[in-house]
Write a protein that holds these residues in place. Structure first.
Motif, short mmCIF file in Angstrom:
data_model
loop_
_atom_site.label_atom_id
_atom_site.label_comp_id
_atom_site.label_asym_id
_atom_site.label_seq_id
_atom_site.Cartn_x
_atom_site.Cartn_y
_atom_site.Cartn_z
N PHE A 186 0.12 0.27 0.68
CA PHE A 186 -0.02 0.99 -0.59
C PHE A 186 0.45 0.12 -1.75
CE2 PHE A 186 0.75 3.63 3.02
CZ PHE A 186 -0.23 4.61 2.93
N ARG A 187 -0.41 -0.08 -2.72
CA ARG A 187 -0.01 -0.82 -3.92
C ARG A 187 -0.63 -0.12 -5.12
NH1 ARG A 187 -1.16 -7.12 -1.91
NH2 ARG A 187 -0.05 -6.89 0.06
N TYR A 188 0.20 0.07 -6.15
CA TYR A 188 -0.31 0.73 -7.34
C TYR A 188 -1.05 -0.30 -8.19
CZ TYR A 188 -0.66 4.23 -10.96
OH TYR A 188 -1.16 5.13 -11.86
N GLU A 189 -2.27 -0.63 -7.77
CA GLU A 189 -3.06 -1.66 -8.45
C GLU A 189 -4.13 -0.99 -9.31
OE1 GLU A 189 -3.62 -5.33 -6.80
OE2 GLU A 189 -3.52 -4.67 -4.72
N ARG A 190 -4.77 -1.79 -10.15
CA ARG A 190 -5.92 -1.28 -10.89
C ARG A 190 -7.10 -1.24 -9.93
NH1 ARG A 190 -8.99 -3.49 -14.88
NH2 ARG A 190 -8.04 -5.51 -14.50
N ARG A 196 -10.68 -3.49 -4.21
CA ARG A 196 -9.25 -3.44 -4.49
C ARG A 196 -8.83 -1.98 -4.62
NH1 ARG A 196 -5.29 -6.75 -5.85
NH2 ARG A 196 -6.68 -8.55 -5.90
N TYR A 197 -8.01 -1.53 -3.70
CA TYR A 197 -7.69 -0.11 -3.64
C TYR A 197 -6.18 0.08 -3.65
CZ TYR A 197 -12.37 -0.67 -1.84
OH TYR A 197 -13.67 -1.06 -1.69
N ARG A 198 -5.76 1.32 -3.87
CA ARG A 198 -4.32 1.60 -3.84
C ARG A 198 -3.84 1.87 -2.42
NH1 ARG A 198 -3.91 4.84 -9.62
NH2 ARG A 198 -4.16 2.92 -10.83
N ASP A 224 -6.30 -1.05 4.14
CA ASP A 224 -5.88 -1.37 5.50
C ASP A 224 -5.85 -2.87 5.75
OD1 ASP A 224 -6.07 1.47 6.05
OD2 ASP A 224 -6.08 0.84 8.16
N GLN A 225 -4.94 -3.27 6.57
CA GLN A 225 -4.89 -4.68 7.00
C GLN A 225 -4.69 -4.72 8.51
OE1 GLN A 225 -1.49 -6.31 4.89
NE2 GLN A 225 -2.78 -7.17 3.29
N VAL A 226 -5.14 -5.81 9.11
CA VAL A 226 -4.70 -6.19 10.44
C VAL A 226 -3.96 -7.52 10.26
CG1 VAL A 226 -6.55 -5.06 11.75
CG2 VAL A 226 -6.88 -7.40 10.93
N VAL A 240 -1.08 -20.76 -4.24
CA VAL A 240 0.35 -20.45 -4.22
C VAL A 240 0.63 -19.09 -3.58
CG1 VAL A 240 0.97 -21.92 -6.14
CG2 VAL A 240 0.21 -19.60 -6.61
N ARG A 241 -0.36 -18.22 -3.52
CA ARG A 241 -0.25 -16.89 -2.91
C ARG A 241 0.74 -16.00 -3.64
NH1 ARG A 241 -2.89 -14.92 0.42
NH2 ARG A 241 -1.21 -13.95 1.57
N GLY A 242 0.49 -14.70 -3.50
CA GLY A 242 1.20 -13.74 -4.33
C GLY A 242 2.68 -13.53 -4.03
P1 AMP Z 1 -1.80 -10.06 0.72
O1 AMP Z 1 -0.98 -9.12 1.55
O2 AMP Z 1 -1.70 -9.76 -0.76
O3 AMP Z 1 -1.61 -11.48 1.08
O4 AMP Z 1 -3.32 -9.71 1.06
C1 AMP Z 1 -3.95 -10.06 2.26
C2 AMP Z 1 -5.35 -9.50 2.24
O5 AMP Z 1 -5.29 -8.08 2.13
C3 AMP Z 1 -6.18 -9.93 1.03
O6 AMP Z 1 -6.82 -11.14 1.28
C4 AMP Z 1 -7.16 -8.80 0.89
O7 AMP Z 1 -8.25 -8.96 1.78
C5 AMP Z 1 -6.36 -7.61 1.33
N1 AMP Z 1 -5.84 -6.84 0.18
C6 AMP Z 1 -4.71 -7.07 -0.53
N2 AMP Z 1 -4.55 -6.15 -1.50
C7 AMP Z 1 -5.62 -5.32 -1.41
C8 AMP Z 1 -6.05 -4.15 -2.11
N3 AMP Z 1 -5.33 -3.64 -3.10
N4 AMP Z 1 -7.20 -3.55 -1.73
C9 AMP Z 1 -7.94 -4.04 -0.70
N5 AMP Z 1 -7.59 -5.14 0.00
C10 AMP Z 1 -6.45 -5.76 -0.34
#
Ligand code: AMP
Length: 420
Positions: A108-112, A117-119, A122-124, A253-255
């Protein structure tokens, strides 16, 4: 009457998309399990402090955290990613290293919110804790490469870089800061603000007007210690040995602040929007210690499920899994036959469906067509009185009468589900 919709940045994953999501995770499980990674499930929310370790200078911590005080007065947050939770788990349970785990699930991230790009997204991902061997970095990167390949993706580019050790990084950040200060008139107001918080992130700028000043900025490679430089060389040699193509991108540099040494990102060249990163990761050798555990090196990556599936759509690969039925039972005698036969078919391992509500033959036949079933098994009053069922192939229209008692075994055998 109130009328509710999903809130911004969230979506329903409807059928059949949800089945495709599940296959995606199953495919990931298959790839990483072959390398000895085991499944871990960490909580969806944790003490806010766990995530603050991601770095005070990151947007994820300063702007995007879904944090709240719970009824017990604890300041908690929904996880914005899972690496911090896994490292907290390692610090808490102290498993024997190397600890190789994989996860899936929402963050969950409070993004625009925008396309890709969603709030809630899902990730694996995987994390390997307890070794600083550069060949482990290679192995971890290779897992993501294998996974993308298994999905059928061909247009994913691997970018790699080294951020050095914390001392290297500090010296680089200082040099970068001085450089940008010297050319501050060429920066946008947004980048000037970023420069104050985190000079590294100015390198991420996509603004056309800033590309020249960013391109001429000093590179991290000139600041790497001998150890960090040698680590990076070995990573590149390992990738070469496995035949994995990569681009060294010194602007990567990554976030998140916790990365050191190897960092990498996968970009889909099939995606057209600004959201082309399908996954990324790197080393985070200080994070476990930061969370109260023993000094433990670590490396991992996360792949965005939503965005990777958009890349699959763009490349027309990894289709939805089939939801077709094997058998559709048509019963015009009241429905009890369909009830029992469907149950028997399922016991025999055949996907079976039926219509409800005593509908007419024609309507039931239409439903059978729609289900995509290979066979229709038809029971009307005539069939029932003779103790038979009509088995109709939905592929070629051929039909035959089979004794009711034998129909399940007969059809299951035709479908290759059991030996006849
Ligand atoms: P991060 O955890 O920021 O390194 O992101 C890893 C991957 O998660 C990114 O490459 C995107 O594919 C995905 N991701 C990160 N933030 C979002 C988001 N807000 N909505 C959808 N996918 C995201």
């Amino acid at each position: 009457m109130p009328s509710f919709q999903t809130t911004p940045g969230t979506r329903d994953i409807l059928p059949p998309d949800a089945a495709r999501w599940r296959s995606f995770v199953e495919e990931f499980d298959a790839v990483v399990s072959l390398a000895g990674f085991q499944h871990i499930v960490v909580p969806m929310f944790e003490d806010l402090g766990v995530f603050q370790r991601l770095g005070d200078a990151t947007d994820v911590v300063t702007k995007e955290m879904y944090d709240f005080v719970d009824k017990g007065g604890r300041h908690v947050a929904l996880r914005p990613e899972q690496t911090a939770g896994v490292c907290r788990s390692f610090a808490q349970h102290r498993p024997l290293p190397p600890w190789k785990v994989w996860y899936s699930g929402p963050n969950f991230r409070y993004e625009r919110a925008q396309h890709g790009r969603y709030r809630q997204f899902d990730q694996v991902g995987v994390e390997a804790l307890g070794s600083d061997d550069p060949l482990l970095d290679v192995e971890v990167i290779a897992l993501a490469v294998d996974f993308f390949r298994n999905l059928g993706l061909r247009n994913v580019v691997l970018n790699i870089n080294s951020l050095g050790d914390s001392g290297d990084r500090a010296r680089y950040v200082e040099a970068l800061s001085q450089y940008f200060q010297g050319r501050i008139s060429e920066l946008s107001p947004e980048s000037v603000a970023t420069l104050e918080r985190n000079p590294l992130r100015v390198l991420d700028s996509k603004r056309e007007s800033e590309q020249a000043v960013v391109a001429q900025a000093p590179s991290i490679s000139g600041f790497l210690s001998d150890e960090a430089a040698s680590h990076f060389t070995q990573v590149k040699q390992g990738l070469d040995a496995l035949g994995i193509a990569y681009v060294v991108n010194e602007r990567l540099v990554r976030g998140l602040d916790y990365y050191c040494r190897t960092t990498f990102e996968f970009q889909s060249t099939a995606l057209e929007s600004a959201q082309t990163a399908v996954g990324g990761g790197g080393r985070y050798d200080g994070l476990v210690e930061d969370l109260g555990g023993p000094a433990t090196p670590g490396i991992g990556f996360a792949i965005g499920l939503d965005r990777t599936l958009l890349a699959c759509d763009a490349e027309q690969v990894f289709p939805h899994p089939s939801t077709k039925a094997d058998v559709f039972v048509i019963d015009t005698t009241g429905g009890m036959q369909a009830l029992q036969l469907c149950q028997q078919f399922r016991t025999a391992g055949c996907a079976s469906e039926r219509a409800y509500g005593g509908r007419a033959m024609k309507a039931q036949m239409k439903a059978a067509d729609k289900s995509g079933a290979t066979y229709a098994v038809i029971i009307g009053t005539d069939e029932l009185s003779q103790g038979v069922a009509t088995v109709k192939s939905m592929v070629d229209g051929q039909q035959e009468e089979i004794l009711l008692d034998a129909v399940v075994q007969h059809v299951a055998a035709q479908l290759g589900k059991v030996n006849s």
